[in-house]
Design an enzyme around this catalytic site. Sequence first.
Site, PDB file in Angstrom:
ATOM      1  N   LYS A  32      39.892  17.100 -20.934  1.00  0.00           N
ATOM      2  CA  LYS A  32      38.579  16.439 -20.893  1.00  0.00           C
ATOM      3  C   LYS A  32      37.767  16.832 -22.122  1.00  0.00           C
ATOM      4  O   LYS A  32      37.486  18.018 -22.349  1.00  0.00           O
ATOM      5  CB  LYS A  32      37.845  16.821 -19.603  1.00  0.00           C
ATOM      6  CG  LYS A  32      36.518  16.091 -19.465  1.00  0.00           C
ATOM      7  CD  LYS A  32      35.952  16.259 -18.077  1.00  0.00           C
ATOM      8  CE  LYS A  32      34.608  15.591 -17.929  1.00  0.00           C
ATOM      9  NZ  LYS A  32      34.047  15.773 -16.588  1.00  0.00           N
TER      10      LYS A  32
ATOM     11  N   CYS B 296      33.822  23.582 -22.565  1.00  0.00           N
ATOM     12  CA  CYS B 296      33.144  24.839 -22.241  1.00  0.00           C
ATOM     13  C   CYS B 296      33.224  25.790 -23.438  1.00  0.00           C
ATOM     14  O   CYS B 296      34.064  25.623 -24.315  1.00  0.00           O
ATOM     15  CB  CYS B 296      33.805  25.468 -21.022  1.00  0.00           C
ATOM     16  SG  CYS B 296      35.531  25.798 -21.338  1.00  0.00           S
TER      17      CYS B 296
ATOM     18  N   ILE C  27      24.304  23.207 -14.710  1.00  0.00           N
ATOM     19  CA  ILE C  27      24.747  23.927 -13.509  1.00  0.00           C
ATOM     20  C   ILE C  27      25.427  25.228 -13.931  1.00  0.00           C
ATOM     21  O   ILE C  27      25.214  26.275 -13.325  1.00  0.00           O
ATOM     22  CB  ILE C  27      25.739  23.054 -12.691  1.00  0.00           C
ATOM     23  CG1 ILE C  27      25.133  21.673 -12.371  1.00  0.00           C
ATOM     24  CG2 ILE C  27      26.198  23.784 -11.430  1.00  0.00           C
ATOM     25  CD1 ILE C  27      24.144  21.610 -11.268  1.00  0.00           C
ATOM     26  N   GLY C  28      26.292  25.128 -14.955  1.00  0.00           N
ATOM     27  CA  GLY C  28      26.902  26.355 -15.494  1.00  0.00           C
ATOM     28  C   GLY C  28      28.181  26.789 -14.818  1.00  0.00           C
ATOM     29  O   GLY C  28      28.575  27.941 -14.933  1.00  0.00           O
TER      30      GLY C  28
END
Length: 320
Positions: A167, A132, A74-75
């Site tokens: 996370k 990320c 999805i980005g």
Amino acid sequence: MSAASNVDLSVSIGGLTLRNPVMPASGTFAEGLEKVMDFNRLGAFVTKTITRELRAGNPLPRVVERPGGLINAIGIPSKGVPYFIETIMPHYAAYDTPLVVSISAPTAEGFASLAAELSIPGVAAIEANISCPNIEEDGKAFAMRAESTQKVTRLLRTATELPLWVKLTPNTGDVPEVARAAEAAGADAVVVANTILSMAIDLKSFKPCLGNIMGGLSGPAIKPIVLRQVFQCAKAVKIPVIGCGGISTADDAIEYMLAGASAVQVGTATFLQPAAMTTIIDGLEAFCLRRETPRVADLIRGVIIEEADEPDLAWLDPVS
Ligand SMILES: Cc1cc2nc3c(=O)[nH]c(=O)nc-3n(C[C@H](O)[C@H](O)[C@H](O)COP(=O)(O)O)c2cc1C
């Protein structure tokens, strides 16, 4: 305590008490789901990851199904912070359920300033999605290495007094070491884990199925892998571990708790079964009643490892 029974479903996650251990995984939950479930039954809300900058997300197609799972790229499309505060947050304010805001940034400093900006009334905890790309390290995800995890977590810790959940990515060889780095730098909990890097190719066109070529695998296919990582992380750290990966039934959630998870996040299952989370909560309660377990928290780390005559479990965690 549940109204219907004497089972205490509450769990404590780094300074935050949740009414039960079940919450959505970031990016798989949105406001419209109130049509199919009572939001006041969830342990917490976890938002889609937001970023400071406006982001369009990845090229299409962004999702492809594979047996037992979903690959997404999805980005992190994001409409930015003011939109989140003015438009998204009010949806959740009507409920008595803690709001956990997932954030992402391309630098450690960016993470810290976004956490500070979002440490506002109505936000119960920050979940730092450090899976990320870190532009200071050639785009390698922060959570791939203990050093970059420690740096970003330390800065985040100084930026917010809210409970801080970090996370992690399952795509690194030593997730427990990264979890230890997050704990040492002040995280209140670790979420294990994000999606597993993967790929699919279309046999008609010979092209990758996703516009981004690679994507993250989620769903039942990843459960045994992430369950193992939760088990290893729960042995490596004292802070709570939140399990996330392929949970679609109460049995899955129980397995994660026995492996060491203090709470669980449900992602892909919600796409197939929008009310999966409340079904899981009911199933957890029924399981505890059946087993005469007064508190769901008693399941945490409950896995029984029988010592062999010649125990050789060193490979489970070669570091400790
Ligand atoms: C469509 C989709 C979007 C996601 N978006 C995010 C996101 O914005 N932030 C994040 O931390 N994780 C994101 N994830 C990962 C999930 O939160 C979760 O870690 C992963 O899907 C594994 O859980 P599951 O097997 O229950 O889906 C996304 C997953 C999916 C399938």
